[in-house]
Motif scaffolding. Structure first.
Motif, PDB file in Angstrom:
ATOM      1  N   GLY A   1      64.843  29.862  53.706  1.00  0.00           N
ATOM      2  CA  GLY A   1      64.052  31.087  53.653  1.00  0.00           C
ATOM      3  C   GLY A   1      62.866  31.016  52.713  1.00  0.00           C
ATOM      4  N   ASP A   2      62.772  29.930  51.933  1.00  0.00           N
ATOM      5  CA  ASP A   2      61.630  29.756  51.037  1.00  0.00           C
ATOM      6  C   ASP A   2      60.417  29.170  51.758  1.00  0.00           C
ATOM      7  OD1 ASP A   2      63.814  28.649  48.343  1.00  0.00           O
ATOM      8  OD2 ASP A   2      63.164  30.676  48.887  1.00  0.00           O
ATOM      9  N   GLU A   3      60.604  28.771  53.028  1.00  0.00           N
ATOM     10  CA  GLU A   3      59.468  28.241  53.781  1.00  0.00           C
ATOM     11  C   GLU A   3      58.398  29.324  53.914  1.00  0.00           C
ATOM     12  OE1 GLU A   3      60.765  24.534  56.545  1.00  0.00           O
ATOM     13  OE2 GLU A   3      60.342  26.445  57.540  1.00  0.00           O
ATOM     14  N   ALA A   4      57.242  29.040  53.368  1.00  0.00           N
ATOM     15  CA  ALA A   4      56.173  30.044  53.309  1.00  0.00           C
ATOM     16  C   ALA A   4      54.917  29.373  52.753  1.00  0.00           C
ATOM     17  CB  ALA A   4      56.573  31.201  52.404  1.00  0.00           C
ATOM     18  N   ASP A   5      53.858  30.150  52.707  1.00  0.00           N
ATOM     19  CA  ASP A   5      52.639  29.727  52.012  1.00  0.00           C
ATOM     20  C   ASP A   5      52.661  30.312  50.608  1.00  0.00           C
ATOM     21  OD1 ASP A   5      50.812  30.193  55.051  1.00  0.00           O
ATOM     22  OD2 ASP A   5      51.480  28.299  54.179  1.00  0.00           O
ATOM     23  N   TYR A   6      52.244  29.517  49.639  1.00  0.00           N
ATOM     24  CA  TYR A   6      52.229  29.940  48.245  1.00  0.00           C
ATOM     25  C   TYR A   6      50.805  29.859  47.705  1.00  0.00           C
ATOM     26  CZ  TYR A   6      57.270  29.786  48.518  1.00  0.00           C
ATOM     27  OH  TYR A   6      58.574  30.027  48.883  1.00  0.00           O
ATOM     28  N   PHE A   7      50.377  30.923  47.042  1.00  0.00           N
ATOM     29  CA  PHE A   7      49.019  31.015  46.523  1.00  0.00           C
ATOM     30  C   PHE A   7      49.034  31.308  45.031  1.00  0.00           C
ATOM     31  CE2 PHE A   7      46.795  31.267  50.574  1.00  0.00           C
ATOM     32  CZ  PHE A   7      47.738  31.793  51.431  1.00  0.00           C
ATOM     33  N   CYS A   8      48.076  30.733  44.325  1.00  0.00           N
ATOM     34  CA  CYS A   8      47.834  31.128  42.948  1.00  0.00           C
ATOM     35  C   CYS A   8      46.599  32.029  42.929  1.00  0.00           C
ATOM     36  CB  CYS A   8      47.616  29.918  42.051  1.00  0.00           C
ATOM     37  SG  CYS A   8      46.259  28.826  42.562  1.00  0.00           S
ATOM     38  N   GLY A   9      46.476  32.840  41.898  1.00  0.00           N
ATOM     39  CA  GLY A   9      45.318  33.717  41.797  1.00  0.00           C
ATOM     40  C   GLY A   9      45.029  34.051  40.351  1.00  0.00           C
ATOM     41  N   THR A  10      43.747  34.148  40.020  1.00  0.00           N
ATOM     42  CA  THR A  10      43.336  34.535  38.679  1.00  0.00           C
ATOM     43  C   THR A  10      41.882  34.958  38.684  1.00  0.00           C
ATOM     44  OG1 THR A  10      43.322  33.849  36.346  1.00  0.00           O
ATOM     45  CG2 THR A  10      42.546  32.237  37.951  1.00  0.00           C
ATOM     46  N   TRP A  11      41.448  35.568  37.602  1.00  0.00           N
ATOM     47  CA  TRP A  11      40.058  35.990  37.470  1.00  0.00           C
ATOM     48  C   TRP A  11      39.187  34.800  37.069  1.00  0.00           C
ATOM     49  CZ3 TRP A  11      37.654  40.199  38.993  1.00  0.00           C
ATOM     50  CH2 TRP A  11      36.370  40.450  38.529  1.00  0.00           C
TER      51      TRP A  11
ATOM     52  N   SER B   1      38.195  25.880  47.834  1.00  0.00           N
ATOM     53  CA  SER B   1      38.475  26.884  46.831  1.00  0.00           C
ATOM     54  C   SER B   1      38.192  26.337  45.439  1.00  0.00           C
ATOM     55  CB  SER B   1      39.943  27.299  46.925  1.00  0.00           C
ATOM     56  OG  SER B   1      40.253  27.818  48.188  1.00  0.00           O
ATOM     57  N   VAL B   2      37.798  27.253  44.536  1.00  0.00           N
ATOM     58  CA  VAL B   2      37.589  26.895  43.136  1.00  0.00           C
ATOM     59  C   VAL B   2      38.930  26.547  42.495  1.00  0.00           C
ATOM     60  CG1 VAL B   2      36.825  27.776  40.911  1.00  0.00           C
ATOM     61  CG2 VAL B   2      35.507  28.294  42.980  1.00  0.00           C
ATOM     62  N   LEU B   3      39.989  27.254  42.939  1.00  0.00           N
ATOM     63  CA  LEU B   3      41.348  26.939  42.492  1.00  0.00           C
ATOM     64  C   LEU B   3      41.951  25.986  43.530  1.00  0.00           C
ATOM     65  CD1 LEU B   3      42.603  30.477  41.418  1.00  0.00           C
ATOM     66  CD2 LEU B   3      41.449  28.731  40.045  1.00  0.00           C
TER      67      LEU B   3
ATOM     68  N   GLY C   1      43.797  30.365  45.204  1.00  0.00           N
ATOM     69  CA  GLY C   1      43.841  29.006  45.685  1.00  0.00           C
ATOM     70  C   GLY C   1      43.904  28.998  47.205  1.00  0.00           C
ATOM     71  N   GLY C   2      43.707  27.820  47.778  1.00  0.00           N
ATOM     72  CA  GLY C   2      43.709  27.698  49.230  1.00  0.00           C
ATOM     73  C   GLY C   2      45.096  27.805  49.844  1.00  0.00           C
ATOM     74  N   GLY C   3      46.122  27.774  48.998  1.00  0.00           N
ATOM     75  CA  GLY C   3      47.482  27.925  49.499  1.00  0.00           C
ATOM     76  C   GLY C   3      48.178  26.589  49.718  1.00  0.00           C
ATOM     77  N   THR C   4      49.466  26.577  49.468  1.00  0.00           N
ATOM     78  CA  THR C   4      50.313  25.412  49.706  1.00  0.00           C
ATOM     79  C   THR C   4      51.430  25.811  50.644  1.00  0.00           C
ATOM     80  OG1 THR C   4      49.874  24.465  47.515  1.00  0.00           O
ATOM     81  CG2 THR C   4      51.859  23.704  48.667  1.00  0.00           C
ATOM     82  N   LYS C   5      51.538  25.090  51.747  1.00  0.00           N
ATOM     83  CA  LYS C   5      52.595  25.379  52.719  1.00  0.00           C
ATOM     84  C   LYS C   5      53.844  24.607  52.340  1.00  0.00           C
ATOM     85  CE  LYS C   5      53.607  25.580  57.665  1.00  0.00           C
ATOM     86  NZ  LYS C   5      53.882  27.027  57.568  1.00  0.00           N
ATOM     87  N   LEU C   6      54.919  25.320  52.071  1.00  0.00           N
ATOM     88  CA  LEU C   6      56.187  24.702  51.711  1.00  0.00           C
ATOM     89  C   LEU C   6      57.074  24.580  52.943  1.00  0.00           C
ATOM     90  CD1 LEU C   6      58.444  23.722  49.785  1.00  0.00           C
ATOM     91  CD2 LEU C   6      59.020  26.136  49.408  1.00  0.00           C
ATOM     92  N   THR C   7      57.518  23.360  53.191  1.00  0.00           N
ATOM     93  CA  THR C   7      58.476  23.099  54.261  1.00  0.00           C
ATOM     94  C   THR C   7      59.793  22.674  53.641  1.00  0.00           C
ATOM     95  OG1 THR C   7      56.710  22.420  55.771  1.00  0.00           O
ATOM     96  CG2 THR C   7      58.950  21.750  56.331  1.00  0.00           C
TER      97      THR C   7
END
Lengths: 110, 117
Positions: free
Chosen positions: A82-92, A2-4, A102-108
């Motif tokens: 309950g915050d365990e999830a994938d987190y993504f950023c996004g922009t133009w 990903s570029v991000l 972004g490719g995503g960050t997996k939070l454990t």
């Protein structure tokens, strides 16, 4: 790739604070507002923050975002299981003339 | 605030056309740009393009030539067509509304589309 750029994974214990970073360039994060999303398994992404640091109503203030130059950061305090999830950023992106994620960050949460 | 829901075939044959519709309830329709995003294991979240209430469109370069989006303001719907699909078009497709003033997104629940051979 990903570029991000996001780290693939991050982990922390319940109650602790974690940060997730998103690295870009002048043609994207350096110029345009960033949004952050949380995606639980099997569900659509949920907007956590938008316009760099604004939270929609209903999003707890445990979630906060910031931006500096060509990088953006999501901070989560008081971690819960309950915050365990994938987190993504996004922009133009101006160079690609496209919305990027972004490719995503997996939070454990250990 | 708008609520969005995707509809359309869940299986599309290779080389045929994928057609999805997004129905929008709530919110001022003309205050949003309407976007399609897809997600696959191979490519992650991928922006396909957007259509405005006046019909203006903007597509991602990688899919331009195969993608068409349209909007029907009277029915509060917008649509996506992807022609000549291949297995690489198999993905979870989301319709998304972005408030033009604030930049805040509203996502549909998503629909899984599988391209079969």
């Amino acid at each position: 790739q990903s570029v991000l750029t996001q780290s693939p994974s991050v982990s922390a214990a319940p109650g602790q604070r974690v940060t997730i970073s998103c690295s870009g360039s002048r043609s994207n994060i350096g110029r345009f507002p960033v949004s952050w999303y949380q995606q639980l398994p099997g569900t659509a992404p949920k907007v956590l923050t938008y316009d760099d640091d604004k939270r929609p109503s209903g999003i707890p203030d445990r979630f906060s975002a910031s931006k500096s130059g060509t990088s953006a950061t999501l901070a989560i305090t008081g971690l819960q299981t309950g915050d365990e999830a994938d987190y993504f950023c996004g922009t133009w992106d101006d160079s690609l003339s496209a919305l990027l994620f972004g490719g995503g960050t997996k939070l454990t949460v250990l | 605030q708008p609520e969005l829901r995707e509809s359309g075939p869940k299986v599309v044959k290779s080389s045929e056309t994928l057609a999805l519709t997004c129905s929008v309830s709530g919110g001022a329709f003309n205050s949003y740009s309407w976007t399609w995003i897809r997600q696959s294991a191979a490519k992650g979240l991928e922006w396909i393009g957007r259509v405005y209430s006046d019909g203006n469109t903007h597509y991602t370069a990688s899919l331009a030539g195969r993608v068409t989006m349209s909007v029907d303001t009277s029915r509060r719907q917008f649509s996506l067509n992807v022609t000549s699909v291949t297995a690489a078009d198999t993905a979870l497709y989301f319709c998304v509304g972005r408030n033009i003033l604030t930049g805040r997104d509203y996502w549909g629940q998503g629909t899984l589309v599988t391209v079969s051979s």
